[in-house]
Motif scaffolding. Structure first.
Motif, PDB file in Angstrom:
ATOM      1  N   ASN A 131       0.789  -1.231   0.000  1.00  0.00           N
ATOM      2  CA  ASN A 131       0.000   0.000   0.000  1.00  0.00           C
ATOM      3  C   ASN A 131       0.819   1.277   0.000  1.00  0.00           C
ATOM      4  OD1 ASN A 131       0.855  -0.686   2.483  1.00  0.00           O
ATOM      5  ND2 ASN A 131      -1.156  -0.766   3.451  1.00  0.00           N
ATOM      6  N   ARG A 168      -0.071   7.858  -5.561  1.00  0.00           N
ATOM      7  CA  ARG A 168      -0.014   9.314  -5.582  1.00  0.00           C
ATOM      8  C   ARG A 168       1.338   9.822  -5.074  1.00  0.00           C
ATOM      9  NH1 ARG A 168      -5.387  12.122  -3.434  1.00  0.00           N
ATOM     10  NH2 ARG A 168      -5.575  10.060  -2.522  1.00  0.00           N
ATOM     11  N   ILE A 214      -6.432  14.124   8.037  1.00  0.00           N
ATOM     12  CA  ILE A 214      -6.230  13.170   6.960  1.00  0.00           C
ATOM     13  C   ILE A 214      -6.578  11.796   7.525  1.00  0.00           C
ATOM     14  CG2 ILE A 214      -3.770  12.824   7.460  1.00  0.00           C
ATOM     15  CD1 ILE A 214      -3.368  12.759   4.399  1.00  0.00           C
ATOM     16  N   THR A 215      -7.219  10.982   6.710  1.00  0.00           N
ATOM     17  CA  THR A 215      -7.582   9.653   7.190  1.00  0.00           C
ATOM     18  C   THR A 215      -6.404   8.708   7.009  1.00  0.00           C
ATOM     19  OG1 THR A 215      -8.368   8.967   5.044  1.00  0.00           O
ATOM     20  CG2 THR A 215      -9.971  10.005   6.491  1.00  0.00           C
ATOM     21  N   GLY A 244      -6.205   5.880   5.485  1.00  0.00           N
ATOM     22  CA  GLY A 244      -6.051   5.390   4.116  1.00  0.00           C
ATOM     23  C   GLY A 244      -5.370   6.413   3.225  1.00  0.00           C
ATOM     24  N   GLU A 245      -5.841   7.656   3.318  1.00  0.00           N
ATOM     25  CA  GLU A 245      -5.235   8.711   2.510  1.00  0.00           C
ATOM     26  C   GLU A 245      -3.775   8.911   2.884  1.00  0.00           C
ATOM     27  OE1 GLU A 245      -8.964  11.744   1.719  1.00  0.00           O
ATOM     28  OE2 GLU A 245      -7.930  11.735   3.636  1.00  0.00           O
ATOM     29  N   ALA A 246      -3.531   8.835   4.177  1.00  0.00           N
ATOM     30  CA  ALA A 246      -2.170   9.072   4.648  1.00  0.00           C
ATOM     31  C   ALA A 246      -1.216   8.043   4.059  1.00  0.00           C
ATOM     32  CB  ALA A 246      -2.119   9.032   6.166  1.00  0.00           C
ATOM     33  N   ASP A 263      -1.731   6.389   1.375  1.00  0.00           N
ATOM     34  CA  ASP A 263      -1.714   6.635  -0.057  1.00  0.00           C
ATOM     35  C   ASP A 263      -0.723   7.736  -0.409  1.00  0.00           C
ATOM     36  OD1 ASP A 263      -2.546   5.991  -2.536  1.00  0.00           O
ATOM     37  OD2 ASP A 263      -4.206   7.413  -2.574  1.00  0.00           O
ATOM     38  N   TYR A 264      -0.672   8.749   0.434  1.00  0.00           N
ATOM     39  CA  TYR A 264       0.263   9.843   0.187  1.00  0.00           C
ATOM     40  C   TYR A 264       1.671   9.498   0.628  1.00  0.00           C
ATOM     41  CZ  TYR A 264      -2.772  13.518  -1.496  1.00  0.00           C
ATOM     42  OH  TYR A 264      -3.584  14.282  -2.266  1.00  0.00           O
ATOM     43  N   CYS A 276      -2.772   9.374  12.654  1.00  0.00           N
ATOM     44  CA  CYS A 276      -4.008   8.839  12.091  1.00  0.00           C
ATOM     45  C   CYS A 276      -4.331   7.476  12.672  1.00  0.00           C
ATOM     46  CB  CYS A 276      -3.912   8.670  10.587  1.00  0.00           C
ATOM     47  SG  CYS A 276      -3.208  10.016   9.712  1.00  0.00           S
ATOM     48  N   SER A 316       1.822  15.914   0.809  1.00  0.00           N
ATOM     49  CA  SER A 316       0.411  15.868   1.178  1.00  0.00           C
ATOM     50  C   SER A 316      -0.103  17.240   1.594  1.00  0.00           C
ATOM     51  CB  SER A 316       0.213  14.886   2.323  1.00  0.00           C
ATOM     52  OG  SER A 316       0.903  15.354   3.449  1.00  0.00           O
ATOM     53  N   HIS A 359      -3.271  18.551  -0.019  1.00  0.00           N
ATOM     54  CA  HIS A 359      -4.464  17.830   0.425  1.00  0.00           C
ATOM     55  C   HIS A 359      -4.876  18.289   1.822  1.00  0.00           C
ATOM     56  CE1 HIS A 359      -7.190  14.419   0.833  1.00  0.00           C
ATOM     57  NE2 HIS A 359      -6.732  14.315   2.068  1.00  0.00           N
TER      58      HIS A 359
END
Lengths: 342, 160, 165, 168, 123, 167, 364
Positions: free
Chosen positions: C59, C115, G204-205, G207-209, G211-212, G222, G335, G338
């Protein structure tokens, strides 16, 4: 005494003294602020120029005298030059109606320790001190630079918004004193025996918070928030014009402290009036008491600055519109109700 | 009940008063400031101040111009040329240029020196008003203390 | 350690799945302790990355490293080797995806998948001049826009073309 | 005598400011002079012993309304007023109206002389005014609050309409 | 009556002081030397992103000022009453309450309409 | 400062002494932290070393109000024009202090992107070497600068007709 | 309301961009619409320079990357080189490294607390944080003679041994720090202004964290327990008992709490390491001129700012073919846009501060 002496010379002398008074207080205040903040942060602060660094503000001022003066490209010259003057003189002007003590008898003549008094003196002082918003917004706009403009807009909205709780808090004092004459308010406090600050603590707190906000001081110093807006509305100002903004801010603080003392803490009255055992406190001249009280509030300014973080703009607006104004209104109603029920 | 207590706490500005109490206590507490020109916080024994060349007890230079330091240095501070005088046991530096403005004070030169000729001094006052004062020649590498200060300040002697 | 061996077999399985999916495009693959190393041809890199992300659960995008093989021509003999490092959390497993790129050739961008690859690719472009196709905003990231050359290429002198300022 | 001198000073300042407001090309300068006019008018009120009115003049006009003008100027981003070519009729009207008003004032002054109100004792004006305001003029006073309410609601509605039409 | 003479004197003197000090300093300070980018507006050391800075405000400022004026007028209308409330008695108090109540409607409306907010997401 | 000390009129000499006294005791630095040295600069302003004692703690964020430009850290070619502009934007009289080896001469970075010495873009008054200089070293540098200011002749510059407005 | 977009530069010279970061903002007066970081104002060509230096000579230059935590850089680089060259580091040296790295984390987090508070306007906290940090710098000076760019870890071990006096000095400092911390906490934790400025800001959640690619305290705020010290232990971190502090909301306030809690955990770790300091060498025998056969190694550590890694590729000579740094700030900063979406201008400063970036390691 000839009318010329009575109407021109004596007033001019008093005016000189009254203009000098905030200037001296500004110098003291700048030194005090830098020392006290330093001491609260575990360091020493300016202590090398003169005894314990008391000449530090003098050195700063003299240095600023000689600094070059820069007018940015595309700045509006007229507004850019006139803004510091507006700010400066509006902060001086309000001292015209601020009494510095009881009238003094010298020989046969009575010397009043104020320049002018008026039945609506309080309103005039509030009004005159708010003229400085012109200086701020014109200065910010004239600089043709983004940070100053943002700082100016913030500042103006802040000063204006906080004028309302100020007004409402003052209203309670006027309500109790039944006068807007600053000397009269002090006399009424003497007569009633209790200072209004102890009678109406909520009014005092609301007034104090608003006063700190109106002088753009921490934690409401976001028009000049260094970490955000560089130096706020005076970012583009250099040399003496910057010094004007700087001095005006401190003069405004002195003014506000004087107002707090007069409205809520008995002006030049010595503490513990009713207590016989402490009557010796009356031996100290009123002016000294007055100064001591003012210094306490100036110290409080610095103390708060050393302690608190800075508000954000939206919470600042929310604080005044959604908390302070309802609180001040409720407080006013409570005071009025209590007064009418008794 | 908890909400009421929270409201009261908030209404009476408890958090802010607590902060004010902390600053007031520190206002009266001891200050940690070292007033530098009058009192100096002495550098630690291992302090990596200005490196310089040492002599032995007899006043003989220790440096044998082996250029190990020059090779160890990652930033090319050194420019050394050695020469063996007739009958001498070791080489001696003829030229020992050292550039202060390249140094990272990493200590490699000191670590590799076989004769401990180059060592760190406790000198931390490295001020000059001219840039050429930052290139040290051999003889200046032997200076220390106030002598060195005169050199560093590039002729700007203190006003008496 | 048995846990290690179990881990190892899991990685092997992942490797087999990858080979099954991309076939010849997988040039080499190895599974080491807690690390999966794969060499790929450059046209399957983006599908491979999304395979790693979606199916194998890697991930996090950790790093993108470019090597200039000018002085040390190895393996494929192309000018640049680009390494994608992925991380799987929880589990602490790494993956190392390698592709070869010649001078002047471009790579498909990994930004749609990860990203976090955005700036890493800009950095690679800035330092080596490898264009990434499909990158949303491919500009120099460190050097000024008018800078000539790509400094981390082996033929770029340390002090710069102009010999420094 | 002194009062007259001070009055004249403020009056001249106010008129001069007003004239400067309309001759300026730079809108921001106009606002600056408008501020001067407002403050000078407050000075006029002071010398006429209408201190309360003077203070309100500074607080509301000086503090609020002029700032409002400034915001409007910044929002619509006015730079300089470009003179438009106008037809004769508007020009005539522009000249005729001030002339007519001036003539009327002159006639009134000549015919009836300067209207002089009875002066109260020093410092009495304010309290009398207050009592009158809350006594005889009760209804207009309450009406004022309704007016203020209307202003508030109207302004918010206009601003919100702008919000709705703004695609942003 | 003299008060306004004193105030006038004070006004003149303080204007003279403010302008005079600035003028005096203009005589003795370092001369302007306009070299390089000295007169560029400061925007953190780089070219300003837009040629002019005078176009940044949102209508919120305007709205807040309007609300301010309404409240300012309201507050300062109450001052005369506060001074003479003794003479007016309870009747005056009721009068003021009605006055405040009407404005309270406006206040609540402004609150509900979001005119007292500054955050974008609150709408 | 090699020029011979001219004997000016007595009054000017006193004025010089007075002005330089004010200038040297109220050097407001421009807080321009670039790299590692910035942290030591902040440490110098922190409680242990406290340059506030010299009246220098007012780190101004705007160059318009600063007197002293402390270049603390590596100056890259990309940053150089920015620094030059910031220096320009400071009003006279102003002084520059190059703190750390990077600012003095590029330090350990003789690379394509590092400016080899900030004196190529702005006139430097005092160099404080070190990587980074210790806070006490910086204070020593600041005191050297104070001495340099004390020896300057501000009245000469103020009265100099050639220095008058040029554009 | 009518929103008009204004472009605004924040930086490269701005008091709160933590160095020379430049943010191109599109704001509507106070509301931020877009943020675009512009990097490179401190790009020193470090990676290019490293290719011309020997493995040992690189170590002092890594100090200058994240200059608030120079020992962490030393450690990460040395671990990567040791992995590549197959050098076994003695146990005592590993413990010394843990002590140093955790002290560095303390120093870095204390400095961060100060900077963050200063950005929000509580300037006294900056001074308190620095005062506490000064104690740790004293230890570094005592240990190896430098305060900031310490260069205290060498390939194969540490530069000096930890002797008795130093150990007791470290213990004394560790006792002092919690007191300072208590002051800071009573100034900030409950303060309404501080909470207003930080709670719910820059959320930031998890998952997003991920992801970034966020790492370090911003990620742990988080609620993701990703800590390299636990996941892939290095330098005998598995010998110590410590917790990984986690947040729940992923906002600025939680990042603040996580960092403060990490300070306490670091104090714990240092105490354990000092207690259990094994006897033995503090340095492995490493040839002065280290030549490494062609190969490649990647090693990451948990630096104060996040996961810090070095890729080292050798070519058989004493100089590396390429050294690439994976800097946590670089990835965390990505990030920013965002995080700032729809926040106010003042929040950008708080959010940027909460990420704890250092330009030295972003720009390299």
């Amino acid at each position: 005494m000839t009318p010329f002496v009575a109407d021109v010379l004596i007033p001019l002398g008093k005016i000189a003294a009254v203009i000098l008074y905030p200037m001296v207080m500004v110098v003291v205040m700048i030194w005090l602020e830098r020392r006290v903040v330093a001491l609260m942060q575990g360091r020493l602060g300016p202590n090398r120029v003169g005894f314990q660094g008391v000449l530090q503000p003098v050195a700063d001022a003299v240095k600023l005298f000689f600094k070059e003066d820069i007018i940015p490209r595309q700045a509006d010259k007229l507004l850019f030059n006139i803004s510091p003057v507006l700010v400066m003189f509006s902060s001086l002007l309000a001292f015209c109606f601020v009494p510095l003590g009881e009238p003094v008898r010298i020989g046969t003549t009575t010397l009043t320790l104020w320049i002018a008094d008026s039945p609506v003196g309080l309103l005039i002082v509030l009004g005159l001190s708010s003229i400085s918003v012109f200086g701020v917004i014109f200065g910010g706009w004239a600089s043709n630079s983004k940070y100053p403009l943002m700082g100016a807009l913030r500042s103006v909205i802040q000063v204006l918004s906080y004028e309302i709780p100020t007004g409402l808090a003052v209203l309670t004092v006027v309500f109790l004193a039944r006068s807007m004459d600053l000397v009269e308010i002090v006399r009424r406090q003497e007569a009633s025996g209790v200072w209004y600050g102890f009678l109406m603590p909520v009014s005092f707190v609301v007034f104090w918070i608003s006063a700190v906000a109106e002088t753009n001081r921490a934690p409401f110093d976001l028009p000049e928030a260094e970490s955000e807006l560089v130096a706020g509305y005076h970012t583009e100002y250099s040399g003496m014009k910057f010094a004007y903004f700087y001095m005006a801010e401190y003069a405004h603080m002195v003014l506000v402290s004087s107002l707090v003392v007069i409205l809520f803490f008995g002006g030049w009255l010595p503490p513990f009036q009713g207590v016989k055992a402490l009557a010796f406190l009356h031996a100290v001249p009123g002016f000294i008491w007055y100064l001591v009280k003012i210094m306490f509030f100036l110290y409080l300014y610095v103390w708060i600055r050393a302690t608190l973080p800075r508000y954000r703009f939206d919470s600042l607006i929310r604080l005044v519109w959604k908390w302070l104004i309802p609180l001040a209104l409720a407080n006013f109603l409570v005071v009025a109700l209590v007064r009418f029920l008794r | 009940m908890r909400r009421l207590r929270r409201f009261l706490k908030s209404f009476f500005l408890v958090d802010i008063l607590r902060g004010l109490a902390v600053t007031l206590r520190l206002y009266f507490s001891r200050k940690v400031t070292v007033e530098y020109p009058e009192k100096v916080q002495e550098p630690a024994p291992r302090f990596r101040g200005l490196p310089r060349l040492y002599r032995d007890e007899k006043g003989e230079p220790l440096c044998i111009a082996c250029k190990l330091c020059q090779r160890a240095c990652g930033t090319n501070c050194f420019d050394i040329e050695g020469k063996r005088k007739e009958g001498a046991k070791f080489m001696r530096p003829e030229k020992f240029d050292w550039k202060l403005d390249r140094c990272t004070f990493c200590g490699f030169c000191v670590e590799v020196c076989p004769t401990s000729a180059i060592r760190f001094s406790p000198e931390f006052r490295l001020t000059g008003v001219r840039k050429d004062g930052l290139l040290f020649h051999r003889d200046q590498m032997y200076l220390l203390g106030d002598d060195l200060q005169d050199h560093l300040c590039g002729g700007c002697r203190r006003v008496p | 350690m048995p846990a290690d061996r179990a881990d190892q077999s899991k990685l092997r399985k992942a490797l087999d799945a990858l080979a099954g999916r991309f076939g010849d495009a997988v040039l080499a693959g190895a599974a080491d302790k807690g690390e999966l190393a794969v060499r790929l041809t450059k046209d399957v890199i983006v599908p491979a990355l999304s395979f790693f992300k979606e199916e194998l659960g890697f991930n996090a995008f950790e790093d993108l490293v470019v090597f200039d093989n000018l002085n040390s021509p190895d393996e494929g003999g192309a000018r640049f080797t680009v390494v994608y490092r992925l991380f799987k959390f929880p589990g602490a497993v790494r993956a190392r995806l390698t592709v070869e790129v010649g001078d002047g050739e471009s790579l498909p961008s990994a930004v749609p998948v990860y990203r976090a690859a955005d700036w890493a690719e800009r950095e690679a472009f800035d330092m080596f001049g490898i264009p990434f196709e499909g990158h949303p905003d491919l500009r120099r990231i460190y050097l000024p826009d008018d800078f000539e050359g790509h400094p981390l290429r082996k033929d770029f002198p340390l002090a710069g073309r102009t010999g420094g300022l | 005598m002194i009062t007259l001198a001070v009055f004249t000073f403020f009056a001249v300042l106010a008129v001069a400011g007003a004239v400067l407001v309309i001759v300026q090309k730079n809108v921001m300068h106009s606002v600056l002079y408008l501020a001067f006019t407002v403050l000078a008018t407050a000075g006029v009120f002071f010398t006429l012993q209408a201190e309360y009115l003077g203070a309100i003049q500074i607080l509301v006009y000086g503090g609020g309304i002029v700032v409002l003008y400034i915001f409007v100027i910044i929002i619509v981003n006015l730079k300089e007023v470009v003179p438009e070519r106008r037809s004769l009729l508007p020009k005539l009207v522009l000249v005729a109206v001030p002339v007519a008003v001036g003539a009327e004032v002159a006639y009134l002054l000549l015919a009836r002389g300067f209207p002089v109100a009875e002066a109260g004792g020093e410092g009495m004006g304010f309290e009398t005014m207050a009592e009158t305001l809350f006594g005889s003029y009760l209804f207009p006073f309450e009406l004022a609050s309704v007016l203020l309410l209307a202003v508030l609601v109207g302004a918010i509605i206009i601003a919100r309409r702008k919000l709705i039409h703004d695609p942003d | 009556m003299k008060n306004y003479w004193y105030f006038f004197l004070f006004l003149i003197v303080s204007v003279l002081f403010s302008v005079g000090l600035l003028g005096f300093v203009a005589l003795i300070r370092y001369r302007r030397r306009l070299v390089g980018d000295k007169c560029e507006p400061y925007e953190c050391g780089v070219d300003p992103a837009t040629p002019t800075a005078r176009e940044s405000t949102s209508i919120r400022f305007y709205l807040l000022t309007l609300v301010f004026i309404v409240f300012e007028v309201e507050t300062f209308f109450l001052f005369p009453w506060a001074v003479v409330h003794d003479k007016l008695g309870l009747f005056g108090f009721v009068e003021v309450l009605v006055f405040l109540a009407i404005l309270l409607v406006g206040y609540v409306y402004a609150w509900k309409a979001g005119a007292l907010e500054f955050r974008r997401g609150d709408e | 400062m090699s020029e011979p000390f001219e004997r000016g009129p007595f009054l000017l000499a006193r004025a010089d002494a007075f002005i330089t006294w004010a200038q040297k005791n109220s050097l407001w630095p421009f807080g321009s932290g670039l790299a590692c040295c910035a942290i030591e600069m902040i440490a110098t302003a922190a409680a242990r070393y406290d340059i506030a004692r010299f009246g220098m703690e007012l780190f101004r964020a705007s160059p318009r109000q600063a007197d002293l430009f402390i270049v603390a850290g590596t100056v890259t070619n990309k940053m150089a024009p920015v620094l030059r502009r910031l220096w320009d934007q400071m009003p006279d009289p102003k002084w520059a202090l190059a703190m750390g080896n990077c600012a003095i001469g590029g330090g350990p970075f003789p690379t394509y992107s590092v400016l080899q010495g900030v004196d190529r873009i702005i006139p430097v008054d005092v160099y404080v070497a070190g990587c980074p200089p210790t806070p006490q070293g910086l204070i020593h540098g600041l005191m050297t600068l104070q001495e340099k200011i004390a020896r300057s002749r501000p009245t000469k510059e103020i009265l100099d007709p050639h220095a008058r407005r040029q554009s | 309301m009518a929103f008009r977009e204004i472009d605004l530069n924040m930086g490269p010279q701005h008091p709160s961009t933590h160095g020379v970061l430049r943010l191109k903002l599109a704001v509507d007066n106070e509301v931020v619409l877009r943020v675009e970081p512009v990097l490179g104002y401190l790009h020193r060509g470090m990676e290019k320079l490293w290719e011309s230096l020997t493995y040992t000579q690189i170590v002092p230059l890594t100090d200058r990357l994240d200059y608030l935590a120079s020992l962490s850089n030393n450690l990460a680089y040395c671990l990567a080189v040791e992995k590549l060259a197959g050098i076994e580091v003695p146990r005592r040296a590993r413990y010394i490294r843990v002590v140093l790295a955790e002290l560095q984390r303390l120093a870095s987090h204390l400095a961060w607390t100060g900077f963050m508070a200063n950005d929000i306007g509580a300037m006294s906290v900056l001074l308190y944080g620095f005062e506490a940090r000064e104690d740790i710098l004293d230890i570094f000076e005592e240990y190896c003679g430098a305060r900031l760019t310490v260069h205290g870890i060498r390939i194969g071990g540490a530069v000096h041994d930890l002797d008795g006096p130093l150990v007791s000095r470290i213990r004394a400092v560790l006792e002092r720090i919690p007191k300072r911390l208590a002051d800071i906490r009573s100034l900030l934790d409950e303060n309404r202004i501080w909470k207003e400025r930080t709670v719910g800001i820059g959320r930031i959640t998890a998952g997003e964290a991920i992801d970034y690619g966020l790492t370090g305290p911003p990620l742990r705020a988080c609620g993701v327990a990703w800590d390299m010290r636990k996941d892939i232990p290095y330098s005998s971190y598995d010998d110590f008992d410590f917790d990984v502090p986690l947040g729940t909301n992923g906002d600025v306030y939680d990042r603040y709490l996580v960092r403060l809690e990490e300070i306490c955990q670091s104090i714990r770790i240092v105490g354990q390491a000092l207690d259990g300091l094994p006897e033995g060498e503090f340095k492995a025998k490493v040839p002065r001129v280290l030549k490494i056969a062609p190969g490649e190694a990647f090693h990451t550590i948990e630096a104060p700012k996040g996961v810090l890694g070095f890729t080292v590729r050798s070519n058989g000579t004493d100089k590396p073919e390429r050294v690439k740094m994976k800097s946590p700030s670089f990835i965390n900063l990505q990030s920013l846009e965002h995080l700032c979406q729809g926040n106010l201008f003042s929040d950008v400063i708080g959010i940027l501060g909460s990420l704890d970036i250092v330009l030295g390691e972003i720009d390299k």
